[in-house]
Scaffold this motif. Structure first.
Motif, PDB file in Angstrom:
ATOM      1  N   TRP A 229      34.540  37.957  28.699  1.00 10.79           N
ATOM      2  CA  TRP A 229      34.489  39.208  28.181  1.00 10.79           C
ATOM      3  C   TRP A 229      34.801  39.555  28.681  1.00 10.79           C
ATOM      4  O   TRP A 229      35.114  39.450  30.332  1.00 10.79           O
ATOM      5  CB  TRP A 229      33.282  38.935  27.440  1.00 10.79           C
ATOM      6  CG  TRP A 229      32.847  40.814  27.175  1.00 10.79           C
ATOM      7  CD1 TRP A 229      32.138  41.511  27.901  1.00 10.79           C
ATOM      8  CD2 TRP A 229      32.836  40.785  26.239  1.00 10.79           C
ATOM      9  NE1 TRP A 229      31.970  42.713  26.992  1.00 10.79           N
ATOM     10  CE2 TRP A 229      32.277  42.705  26.105  1.00 10.79           C
ATOM     11  CE3 TRP A 229      33.031  40.834  24.705  1.00 10.79           C
ATOM     12  CZ2 TRP A 229      32.387  42.741  24.859  1.00 10.79           C
ATOM     13  CZ3 TRP A 229      33.341  41.015  23.478  1.00 10.79           C
ATOM     14  CH2 TRP A 229      32.604  42.518  23.349  1.00 10.79           C
ATOM     15  N   ALA A 230      35.652  40.960  28.908  1.00 13.26           N
ATOM     16  CA  ALA A 230      36.084  42.477  29.090  1.00 13.26           C
ATOM     17  C   ALA A 230      35.450  43.517  28.714  1.00 13.26           C
ATOM     18  O   ALA A 230      35.135  43.948  27.497  1.00 13.26           O
ATOM     19  CB  ALA A 230      37.661  42.536  29.184  1.00 13.26           C
ATOM     20  N   LEU A 256      51.142  33.895  28.502  1.00 15.74           N
ATOM     21  CA  LEU A 256      52.096  32.855  28.466  1.00 15.74           C
ATOM     22  C   LEU A 256      52.528  33.311  29.936  1.00 15.74           C
ATOM     23  O   LEU A 256      52.865  32.240  30.439  1.00 15.74           O
ATOM     24  CB  LEU A 256      52.854  34.012  27.422  1.00 15.74           C
ATOM     25  CG  LEU A 256      52.971  33.769  26.095  1.00 15.74           C
ATOM     26  CD1 LEU A 256      54.390  34.065  25.132  1.00 15.74           C
ATOM     27  CD2 LEU A 256      52.499  32.347  25.826  1.00 15.74           C
ATOM     28  N   ASP A 257      52.018  34.741  30.392  1.00 21.27           N
ATOM     29  CA  ASP A 257      52.855  35.055  32.143  1.00 21.27           C
ATOM     30  C   ASP A 257      52.381  34.336  32.381  1.00 21.27           C
ATOM     31  O   ASP A 257      51.982  33.494  33.094  1.00 21.27           O
ATOM     32  CB  ASP A 257      52.628  35.924  31.795  1.00 21.27           C
ATOM     33  CG  ASP A 257      54.069  36.350  33.414  1.00 21.27           C
ATOM     34  OD1 ASP A 257      54.769  36.123  33.559  1.00 21.27           O
ATOM     35  OD2 ASP A 257      53.119  37.030  33.889  1.00 21.27           O
ATOM     36  N   ASP A 258      50.684  33.361  32.417  1.00 23.26           N
ATOM     37  CA  ASP A 258      49.798  32.975  33.711  1.00 23.26           C
ATOM     38  C   ASP A 258      48.625  32.531  33.158  1.00 23.26           C
ATOM     39  O   ASP A 258      47.419  32.886  32.288  1.00 23.26           O
ATOM     40  CB  ASP A 258      49.387  33.809  34.572  1.00 23.26           C
ATOM     41  CG  ASP A 258      48.128  33.279  35.920  1.00 23.26           C
ATOM     42  OD1 ASP A 258      48.045  32.133  35.858  1.00 23.26           O
ATOM     43  OD2 ASP A 258      47.839  34.136  36.365  1.00 23.26           O
ATOM     44  N   PRO A 259      49.007  31.243  31.959  1.00 20.36           N
ATOM     45  CA  PRO A 259      47.972  30.139  31.233  1.00 20.36           C
ATOM     46  C   PRO A 259      46.463  29.906  32.008  1.00 20.36           C
ATOM     47  O   PRO A 259      45.687  29.908  31.043  1.00 20.36           O
ATOM     48  CB  PRO A 259      48.309  29.333  30.698  1.00 20.36           C
ATOM     49  CG  PRO A 259      49.927  29.607  31.037  1.00 20.36           C
ATOM     50  CD  PRO A 259      49.720  30.775  32.508  1.00 20.36           C
ATOM     51  N   GLN A 264      42.144  38.010  33.141  1.00 19.48           N
ATOM     52  CA  GLN A 264      43.180  38.790  33.611  1.00 19.48           C
ATOM     53  C   GLN A 264      43.727  39.505  32.650  1.00 19.48           C
ATOM     54  O   GLN A 264      43.752  41.061  32.301  1.00 19.48           O
ATOM     55  CB  GLN A 264      43.630  38.571  34.766  1.00 19.48           C
ATOM     56  CG  GLN A 264      44.444  39.998  35.006  1.00 19.48           C
ATOM     57  CD  GLN A 264      45.247  38.833  36.815  1.00 19.48           C
ATOM     58  OE1 GLN A 264      46.230  37.476  36.591  1.00 19.48           O
ATOM     59  NE2 GLN A 264      45.232  39.818  37.530  1.00 19.48           N
ATOM     60  N   ALA A 265      44.290  38.520  31.535  1.00 19.34           N
ATOM     61  CA  ALA A 265      44.780  39.230  30.408  1.00 19.34           C
ATOM     62  C   ALA A 265      44.447  40.317  29.796  1.00 19.34           C
ATOM     63  O   ALA A 265      44.710  40.677  29.096  1.00 19.34           O
ATOM     64  CB  ALA A 265      45.414  37.882  29.933  1.00 19.34           C
TER      65      ALA A 265
END
Length: 314
Positions: A229-230, A256-259, A264-265
């Motif tokens: 959650w964000a 995609l950049d950091d699975p 953070q995504a």
């Protein structure tokens, strides 16, 4: 990220807002924001051989988007949507039919590109007629193991639940807002029920990733049964057109950049959606800082993207 592209399949149109015409269409918006985030994005759509279509292609080129797979049709007009902001912060839409983007074609070069892409993004609206449904099915077959991202994005009267379930069954990531989630699962919208609704949707569709946006409250992501959650942050809302598309682009880029960093995504996706909601139109000018935070351009938001009613630049 590598140079392998994200394919964005679907509508390309102009949003007619009280302040003028703004380039839009959910897949186009996602492609724009993916490019801003540093990804390679390829729109797959069609425009008319008319002034609005030519202006759209000029915008794509200026944004750095690959236009090889944007068809130009002499017998269909470029799409237009009449968007009216609502007092509650939402937007109502009247979508013109039989537009160029209803007739997307797949070239051999596109099929080859799909075979090497990282993800395919698609939504409900562009599947309103059988032609595009067939083309999307072929495209997804060509894409092999790429991440299939389905943005539910219901736009009445093109919101058949039968179609939604069919598309959701092809997805590896489903994104819906709280109201759409409630309609699909029967779980009442609310901050405390979003996780329950996301789990119900994941179970019904066998999809391992379900993202739910809840406007100013924030957004959640169910990823392999773990809930992230964000919290949302307050912004002065100009209009909400395209905010969800910007959020989705930020989320796709992050996953995609950091699975291994879904939280953070999700955080960065929220910040990008909030930035767009604070601007006029779906594709404002901004940059991404070294910390991954979107920074608005110094020019007045929306001025660089607005067209006057007669089609000329303001």
């Amino acid at each position: 990220m590598t140079g392998a592209p994200v394919i964005c399949f679907g509508e390309a149109l102009w949003d007619r807002l009280p302040g003028g015409l703004f380039l839009g269409g959910a897949p186009v918006n996602v492609a724009y924001h993916l490019e801003r985030c540093g990804a390679s994005a390829v729109p797959v759509t069609a425009v008319g051989d008319d002034d609005l279509g030519r202006e759209m292609l000029r915008r794509f080129a200026r944004w750095g988007l690959d236009t090889r797979f944007v068809g130009v049709l002499g017998h269909r007009p470029t799409g237009v949507v009449h968007a009216e902001p609502l007092p509650d912060g939402g937007t109502s839409y009247r979508i013109e039919e039989d537009a160029a983007w209803d007739w997307i074609e797949l070239s051999p070069a596109l099929r080859r590109t799909a075979g090497a892409c990282r993800a395919v993004v698609f939504g409900t609206l562009a599947q309103r007629f059988p032609h595009n449904r067939e083309r999307l099915a072929h495209l997804l077959k060509c894409a092999g193991g790429a991440l299939r991202v389905y943005d539910v994005n219901l736009r009445p009267p093109y919101d058949s639940l039968e179609l939604v379930w069919r598309l959701a069954g092809r997805a590896g990531l489903i994104k819906a807002n709280a109201d759409e989630l409630a309609r699909l699962t029967g779980v009442a919208p609310g901050a405390g029920s979003l996780e329950e609704g996301a789990r119900a949707l994941a179970e019904k569709t066998a999809c391992p990733r379900v993202c739910v946006t809840a406007g100013a409250i924030g957004a959640g992501l169910l990823l392999d049964r773990a809930w992230h959650w964000a919290e949302g942050r307050p912004v002065h809302v100009r209009d909400t057109v395209g905010a969800g598309d910007a959020f989705l682009a930020g989320l796709i880029h992050g996953l995609l950049d950091d699975p291994g960093a879904p939280r953070q995504a999700l955080e960065r996706a929220c910040r990008l959606g909030e930035l767009v909601a604070s601007c006029e139109g779906a594709t404002p000018e901004y940059t991404i800082s070294a910390a991954g935070v979107p920074v608005p351009a110094t020019a007045p938001p929306g001025e660089a993207q607005r067209l006057g009613d007669a089609g000329e630049m303001r």
